[in-house]
Structures are given as C-alpha cells and as structure tokens.
Write a protein that holds these residues in place. Structure first.
Motif, mmCIF file in Angstrom:
data_model
loop_
_atom_site.group_PDB
_atom_site.id
_atom_site.type_symbol
_atom_site.label_atom_id
_atom_site.label_comp_id
_atom_site.label_asym_id
_atom_site.label_seq_id
_atom_site.Cartn_x
_atom_site.Cartn_y
_atom_site.Cartn_z
ATOM 1 N N ASN A 318 0.824 -1.206 0.000
ATOM 2 C CA ASN A 318 0.000 0.000 0.000
ATOM 3 C C ASN A 318 0.860 1.259 0.000
ATOM 4 O O ASN A 318 0.536 2.244 -0.660
ATOM 5 C CB ASN A 318 -0.930 0.010 1.220
ATOM 6 N N VAL A 319 1.956 1.223 0.763
ATOM 7 C CA VAL A 319 2.857 2.377 0.805
ATOM 8 C C VAL A 319 3.577 2.544 -0.531
ATOM 9 O O VAL A 319 3.602 3.635 -1.124
ATOM 10 C CB VAL A 319 3.880 2.222 1.957
ATOM 11 N N VAL A 320 4.167 1.465 -1.024
ATOM 12 C CA VAL A 320 4.980 1.523 -2.245
ATOM 13 C C VAL A 320 4.132 1.893 -3.463
ATOM 14 O O VAL A 320 4.575 2.636 -4.348
ATOM 15 C CB VAL A 320 5.696 0.176 -2.465
ATOM 16 N N ARG A 321 2.900 1.386 -3.528
ATOM 17 C CA ARG A 321 2.021 1.660 -4.685
ATOM 18 C C ARG A 321 1.330 3.011 -4.587
ATOM 19 O O ARG A 321 0.664 3.429 -5.528
ATOM 20 C CB ARG A 321 0.950 0.577 -4.822
ATOM 21 N N LEU A 424 9.883 -10.775 -12.991
ATOM 22 C CA LEU A 424 10.228 -10.240 -14.310
ATOM 23 C C LEU A 424 10.363 -8.719 -14.265
ATOM 24 O O LEU A 424 11.237 -8.137 -14.907
ATOM 25 C CB LEU A 424 9.170 -10.655 -15.330
ATOM 26 N N THR A 425 9.484 -8.062 -13.500
ATOM 27 C CA THR A 425 9.571 -6.604 -13.355
ATOM 28 C C THR A 425 10.875 -6.211 -12.672
ATOM 29 O O THR A 425 11.581 -5.290 -13.111
ATOM 30 C CB THR A 425 8.373 -6.077 -12.553
ATOM 31 N N GLY A 426 11.202 -6.907 -11.567
ATOM 32 C CA GLY A 426 12.458 -6.617 -10.877
ATOM 33 C C GLY A 426 13.658 -6.841 -11.772
ATOM 34 O O GLY A 426 14.628 -6.067 -11.748
ATOM 35 N N TYR A 454 -0.829 -4.406 -13.399
ATOM 36 C CA TYR A 454 0.258 -4.087 -12.477
ATOM 37 C C TYR A 454 1.099 -2.974 -13.102
ATOM 38 O O TYR A 454 1.583 -3.108 -14.240
ATOM 39 C CB TYR A 454 1.093 -5.351 -12.256
ATOM 40 N N PRO A 455 1.315 -1.834 -12.418
ATOM 41 C CA PRO A 455 1.998 -0.699 -13.044
ATOM 42 C C PRO A 455 3.496 -0.900 -13.260
ATOM 43 O O PRO A 455 4.090 -0.244 -14.126
ATOM 44 C CB PRO A 455 1.737 0.450 -12.063
ATOM 45 N N GLY A 456 4.126 -1.791 -12.472
ATOM 46 C CA GLY A 456 5.574 -1.963 -12.546
ATOM 47 C C GLY A 456 6.113 -2.223 -13.943
ATOM 48 O O GLY A 456 7.085 -1.583 -14.378
ATOM 49 N N ILE A 484 -3.398 3.216 -15.027
ATOM 50 C CA ILE A 484 -3.478 2.318 -13.870
ATOM 51 C C ILE A 484 -3.223 3.076 -12.574
ATOM 52 O O ILE A 484 -3.869 2.830 -11.547
ATOM 53 C CB ILE A 484 -2.460 1.171 -14.029
ATOM 54 N N ASP A 485 -2.280 4.009 -12.605
ATOM 55 C CA ASP A 485 -1.857 4.746 -11.406
ATOM 56 C C ASP A 485 -1.875 6.240 -11.725
ATOM 57 O O ASP A 485 -0.829 6.874 -11.908
ATOM 58 C CB ASP A 485 -0.448 4.283 -11.003
#
Length: 517
Positions: A318-321, A424-426, A454-456, A484-485
């Motif tokens: 929740n914090v990171v997003r 994969l995102t990382g 997923y926004p990443g 998305i964000d």
C-alpha cells in the motif's frame, strides 16, 4: 502408534521422533516423558504422576524433572517461555496442549489391514511421496529410484506450509499395488505423488504424477529424460524440476478448494489462501480485501506467522504503490507485523524472505536485509518466493547483477507461479541499471502479459524505451501506466520507498518518457 503434531511424528512402536524427514535424537527418559504427556493430553498430570510413570516412584529432585522437561521441550522445538506444546500450570502440573492426530502404523495397503480410524487431514496441504517404481528390469537400479523419493521428500519438507509424510510411512507401500484413495485415507494426506524410473542405454526417464487422493484427479503429470552420467547431479536436477513444478499446482488446487468452502467453514489457512489470491493482484481493492481476510485468520489463529508476514507485506505494498491514505500508519503496521511474524517463526524461509523485502522497501538497512534473504534461500533453495524476494533486496542494495541471478533462478524454477510477473519486473529494473535496455524491454513485456493491471512493467518499459530513443513506445507505456496509477509522480515514487535508491538510470528514463515530476 504414531502421534502427529505440526511437523513432528512421534512413533511409540519404533521409539522414534521425527521432524519432517529428519530424526530427532532423544534419550529414553525424555522419550518416555513425551510419550506419557501425549497419551494423557486430555488432562493435567502432576509432578507425582510423572515420577511414578517415568522413574517408577523413585525419589527425584525438582531439578532433575525440570531438566528432563526442558530436554523434551527442546526436542520438539518448544521452550519454557513459549509453551506451544508442553504447558506448565503452576501448582497443578503439566499438560501437552499441542493439536495431535493419531495414526496406526501402516503395514500394508491390503483392505483387510485397514486401521479402524484413519488420521484426520491437517489444516494445511498434505502430501505423501510414494516409492517410485523401478521399471528398468535391473534390481541394482532400485537404489536410484529410492534415492529420488528421498530427495523429493526432503525438498518438499522445506516448505513449512506443507505437511509431508515421512519416508518410513510412505515406504510401507513399496512394491505393492495401491489404491490412491486408500493411500490418502490411511496416511491422512490430501495429495499423493507417485512415479516411475526407467534406465536403459545410458539414459534415465522419470515420470511423475500428482494426484488428489480423495477424487483420484490428476493435478499434474510430466516426464523427465536425462543422460545417466553423474547420478547425484541427476537426482538434484530432477528433484528441482519436480518440486518447482508441483508447488504452484498445489497452491492453485488449495486456493480452488478454499473458494468452494462456505464462509462459516473457513479455517485460518483457508482465509490465508484467499488473501494470497487477492494480494497477488497488487490492486488497491485486492490488498484491502487481503488485509480483511488476514484479520479474520488472526482471530482464528493468533500464532499464524505466515499470515502476519503477508499482512505486513500488504501494508508495505500500500505504501509503495501509493494506495495508503495514512502512509506513516501503514509503514508502522508493516514493520510491526513483520517483527511479529519473525517472533512467531524466525526459521521459516518464506517469512524471512518477506521480512527482508519489506525492510528493503521501507527501511533500507541493506546489510541486515541481505543476510536475511541469503538465509532464506539457504533454508529453502527450492522456493520461488525466497529467490524473488532476494532479487528485490539485492536490487535495492545496488547489486543488479546478483539481483538478476536471483530473479532468473526464481523464474526458471517456477514458470507457472502466480507472482512471476513481479520477478520479471524486478529483472527489468535491474537490467536498466546495467544499460541492457533491450533485455529490459523483453522482461517488461513478459511481465505485462502476465499481469496487465500491475503498473511496474509499464514503468520498466517507459524507462527502457526512452533510453533506446523509441519515444513513441516510451510515451505509450507511460500513458498506460498513468491509466493504472493516475496519481503517479516521479517525486512521490522516490519518496515513498527505497526502490529509487541506486535507480538513477531508471529515474532518468521515466523523465525522458514524459512522466510527471
């Protein structure tokens, strides 16, 4: 008689204590003490009761009794402070309070030998690995088939969310025609893994099937063929392939089972599974629902370490997003819950991995985080989660090469994992910092295909395309990410987590892609 509690098997006929597949050494008096407490677990036994039963009424000092009790607690992972299994009631005595299942010794699968009472299924998923059939026609190859089962059983037992029947019990079915439903009933397991080994002309072929015991339905089946060169390397290779293939299948089967149950019948573990399915979506609504389910799980089982860890991870997400209405509160909750999870079980590799990741995202104490993530993969090198979390920790620490190695290991191990898009995102983020922009695009596209909400992956694609000078594609990825964000800004992303540490090229690419400052 065999008594089963958590990962322990206490066999009174063989006078053996096992933790998973590992034998636990205990002295005869300590074994007798445990035996007496377990058999009389419905009542409080006094000090005099223990002295009469264990020492035949001889005079024994309080110190000697305390020493034996401490040894008994130590043998089953208990302590005088925790008292998970053996509870001391002041001025009254002692009682074994752990949840125990009884299982008659399985001698053969013949219907005539069926025990009157079969063990109840444990709350968590349970599996027995049956002896693999030797189809080579060569009795000398029997050891290889048995060794495969031993390796797979040991590897599965490292997953603490999984109840694995010890080898000695599974091998009572060796060389016998079996009814899978009967095996499941007699051993008290939901799933059975069986297989066969055929060795000929310098090659070995291993087949395996994962079966739901109650229905006989095949959940997974595959075959593996390798050159018969280094036999031990071959066992390791096939073990890894089997374990990492069936793990996501087991979780998917368990989630489907939990979804079919009525709300009033849900256990803490069912609620945890439902929460897991919501959490992997990484949406505001999914994380909110996951936390609601986990709160119910805590109410049923306040000692559920994995649930505490997942709740901490949800607050961190929740914090990171940028979903948090009160970011400081959610930060504190994430750290509090991760500490609670570690206090409950600091030897669980998944809990260690999750704690390391939450700390990496919110605190940034890289030395501690790296030590925790390294320990998690040492405890269970077959876990997608441990390698995925380790990758993110090393990414935040500014070690992208090692991060990529961890992500690649996670993806290779679990190609069907529900959370593979995060690895994969990382990987894409780490590749950008190494200026390997084309590879970052490939990783981002794969992640996007697996989870388009997923926004990443879009951040990864926007930055990588911008560095490659592919402006139209960079702007398109940036626009999709903002759909998305919509509240995303580069400065807010930098402020809310440690992901921006050692991410200079990532941030430069986001600016070039036209994302708001």
């Amino acid at each position: 008689m065999r008594y089963l509690f958590e990962e322990y098997t206490f066999d009174t006929d063989r006078r053996e204590l096992h933790r998973g597949t590992d034998a636990v050494s205990v002295t005869p008096q300590v074994f007798d003490l445990l035996d007496y407490l377990i058999r009389n677990r419905e009542r409080v036994v006094s000090k005099d009761d223990l002295i009469d039963a264990i020492w035949n009424g001889r005079s024994v000092s309080d110190a000697a009794l305390t020493t034996r009790l401490n040894a008994a607690r130590g043998a089953i992972g208990d302590s005088g402070e925790e008292q998970r299994f053996i509870k001391t009631l002041p001025r009254k005595g002692f009682r074994f309070v752990g949840q125990v299942r009884e299982a008659q010794e399985v001698a053969s699968p013949d219907p005539g030998d069926t025990p009157e009472s079969a063990p109840a299924l444990p709350d968590k998923p349970s599996i027995a690995v049956l002896p693999f059939a030797n189809m080579s026609g060569d009795p000398d190859q029997e050891y290889f088939a048995d060794g495969m089962v031993e390796e797979i059983t040991t590897a599965l037992s490292r997953f603490k969310w999984l109840f694995v029947i010890a080898r000695n019990s599974s091998f009572t079915f060796k060389g016998k025609a079996v009814d899978i439903k009967e095996v499941g009933r007699r051993l008290g397991v939901r799933y059975v893994l069986q297989g066969a080994v055929r060795n000929a002309s310098g090659k070995v072929r291993i087949t395996g099937q994962l079966i739901e015991a109650a229905t006989g339905a095949h959940i997974w089946a595959d075959k593996f063929e390798r050159d018969m060169t280094d036999i031990f390397a071959l066992q390791d290779d096939v073990t890894l392939a089997v374990v990492t293939a069936i793990r996501p299948r087991l979780l998917q089967a368990e989630i489907a089972l939990a979804r079919r149950r009525r709300p009033e019948d849900l256990t803490a573990y069912d609620l945890y599974l439902r929460a897991t399915q919501q959490a992997v979506r990484s949406t505001r609504e999914g994380l909110t629902e996951a936390l609601r389910l986990l709160q119910r799980a805590f109410e049923l089982d306040p000692r559920f370490a994995a649930a505490a860890g997942l709740a901490g991870a949800c607050h961190a997400e929740n914090v990171v997003r940028g979903y948090a209405i009160e970011p400081q509160f959610e930060r504190r909750e994430a750290v509090r819950l991760m500490r609670a999870a570690l206090n409950l079980d600091d030897g669980d590799p998944d809990t260690l991995a999750t704690a390391a990741l939450v700390s990496a995202l919110l605190v940034g104490d890289c030395e501690t985080e790296i030590e925790m993530s390294d320990r998690s993969v040492a405890l269970n090198p077959n876990s997608f989660r441990t390698w995925n979390c380790r990758g993110w920790v090393y990414k935040v620490a500014g070690l992208p090469e090692e991060a990529i190695r961890s992500f690649e290991r996670a993806v290779r191990m679990s190609p069907l994992d529900l959370e593979q898009y995060t690895a994969l995102t990382g990987m894409g983020f780490a590749l950008i910092e190494l200026r390997r922009f084309d590879e970052a695009v490939r990783a981002g596209r794969k992640a996007q295909r697996q989870n388009s909400s997923y926004p990443g992956p879009y951040r990864c694609l926007a930055s990588a395309f911008a560095h490659l000078g592919r402006d139209a594609e960079a702007h398109e990825a940036a626009a999709r990410m903002l759909e998305i964000d919509p509240a995303f800004t580069i400065s807010a992303w930098i402020a809310r987590s440690q992901l921006s540490i050692n991410a200079k090229l990532m941030i430069d690419g986001l600016r070039k892609a036209g994302l708001p400052e």
